[in-house]
Enzyme design. Structure first.
Site, mmCIF file in Angstrom:
data_model
loop_
_atom_site.group_PDB
_atom_site.id
_atom_site.type_symbol
_atom_site.label_atom_id
_atom_site.label_comp_id
_atom_site.label_asym_id
_atom_site.label_seq_id
_atom_site.Cartn_x
_atom_site.Cartn_y
_atom_site.Cartn_z
ATOM 1 N NE ARG A 168 -1.453 28.997 -17.014
ATOM 2 C CZ ARG A 168 -2.493 29.333 -17.744
ATOM 3 N NH1 ARG A 168 -1.628 29.390 -19.210
ATOM 4 N NH2 ARG A 168 -3.320 29.513 -17.581
ATOM 5 C CB THR A 169 -1.575 22.158 -13.980
ATOM 6 O OG1 THR A 169 -1.510 23.462 -13.122
ATOM 7 C CG2 THR A 169 -0.776 21.328 -12.864
ATOM 8 C CE LYS A 211 -23.350 10.073 -11.193
ATOM 9 N NZ LYS A 211 -22.793 9.170 -11.804
ATOM 10 N NE ARG A 226 -5.349 22.940 -10.318
ATOM 11 C CZ ARG A 226 -5.091 23.927 -11.500
ATOM 12 N NH1 ARG A 226 -5.772 24.793 -11.617
ATOM 13 N NH2 ARG A 226 -3.198 24.834 -10.966
ATOM 14 C CG HIS A 238 0.445 24.777 -7.992
ATOM 15 N ND1 HIS A 238 0.356 24.371 -9.365
ATOM 16 C CD2 HIS A 238 -0.944 26.024 -9.012
ATOM 17 C CE1 HIS A 238 0.025 23.927 -9.664
ATOM 18 N NE2 HIS A 238 -0.320 24.900 -10.122
HETATM 19 N N1 CP Z 1 -0.220 28.041 -13.344
HETATM 20 C C1 CP Z 1 -1.511 27.344 -13.022
HETATM 21 O O1 CP Z 1 -1.463 26.599 -12.305
HETATM 22 O O2 CP Z 1 -2.281 28.049 -13.733
HETATM 23 P P1 CP Z 1 -3.680 26.886 -14.613
HETATM 24 O O3 CP Z 1 -4.411 27.684 -13.319
HETATM 25 O O4 CP Z 1 -3.586 27.312 -16.204
HETATM 26 O O5 CP Z 1 -3.381 25.588 -14.278
#
Ligand code: CP
Length: 304
Positions: free
Chosen positions: A51-52, A80, A101, A129
């Protein structure tokens, strides 16, 4: 230049403007179709995501911009031994904005300190998040009409679930919100959060049985047990199916209670709940695109 590390980086008024913009984008997408012509978003994902990452990519593409990046640390020079600080210096040469991320808490913050472009924390370990929180807040505001005056139950892995930590931090700024934390003893919400709620006089309770509190909830935020943050498989297996939301449990809830979930789900919401009009988690994922479009425009200071 602004970054986004935590939902609290924006004031409540700034968030209102961001959500107004997201709602306008939802209503009039054509107006924004070329807003980011010539701009580039880098998605640097050192941890898996559907999703993100893809909603960021969809957001930039819908704004007319382009996307570069990697979806796996193994396919980047992190494999590396390159540091996040060096990587962001390089990404700053290639892109106008970066969504990152990382499994290590604070890594996007380290990147932001060395970056020449806005950095967005797209999830750091079990910490925060923020863009999921923006998604959650926009969903609540759009479907419930306001961001206050409700009882919200947060259920599942409240210890490791970074979406939960970010959402609680963000919601405390709104009026008349009551929290019900529903988790097994081992996955209780961290003490620093309950201390913060106590210090601010915000009502909360901690319970184990979901059934007992269902009739009182206006919103139920389900979460999966975060397998990747467990130290041993045995504990994960014991706890992973502790909660399963099904039609019987939904029958106990208010007629207008909404079920949210950041997704992915594993077993914690039975698929039979998907057809219940109160199941809002797929609509929530769509709001994630609008709010990320609004965020990109805001951080790049682009007016439409
Ligand atoms: N909600 C969410 O962070 O989903 P993903 O881990 O798929 O990005």
């Amino acid at each position: 230049m602004r970054h986004l590390m935590s939902p609290l980086d924006f004031t409540a008024n700034e968030l209102d403007r961001l959500f107004d913009l997201a709602n306008d984008i939802e209503r009039y997408p054509d107006k924004y179709a070329h807003a980011c012509d010539g701009r580039i978003l880098a998605t640097c994902f050192y941890e898996p995501s559907t999703r993100t990452r893809l909603s960021f990519e969809s957001a930039m593409t819908r704004l007319g911009g382009r996307v570069i990046g990697f979806s796996d640390a193994a396919s980047s020079s992190a494999s590396k031994g390159e540091s996040v600080s060096d990587t962001i210096r390089i990404i700053s040469c290639y892109a106008d904005i970066c969504a990152m991320r990382h499994p290590k808490e604070g890594a996007p913050m380290v990147a932001a300190e060395k970056s020449d472009i806005p950095v967005i924390n797209a999830g750091d370990g079990g910490h925060q998040h923020p863009t999921q929180t923006l998604t959650d807040l926009l969903t609540i505001r759009s479907l419930k009409g306001s961001l206050g005056g409700f009882t919200i139950g947060l259920c599942g892995d409240l210890k490791f679930g970074r979406t939960v930590h970010s959402l609680i931090n963000a919601l405390v700024r709104y009026d008349d919100i009551r929290f019900v934390f529903i988790s097994p003893e081992e996955l209780r919400v961290p003490d620093y959060i309950t201390e913060m709620l106590k210090a601010n006089g915000i009502p909360y309770e901690e319970v184990i049985r979901l059934e007992n509190v269902m009739p009182r909830l206006d919103l139920l935020y389900m979460t999966r047990v975060q397998k990747e943050r467990f130290f041993n498989e045995e504990d994960y297996v014991r706890l992973k199916d502790f909660y399963i939301l099904n039609s019987d449990k939904m029958a106990l809830a208010k007629k207008d209670m909404l079920v949210l979930h950041p997704l992915p789900r594993v077993n914690e919401i039975s698929v039979e709940v998907d057809s219940d009009p109160r199941a809002a988690y797929f609509r929530q994922a769509k709001y994630g695109v609008y709010v990320r479009m609004a965020l990109i425009l805001t951080l790049l200071e682009i007016q439409v």
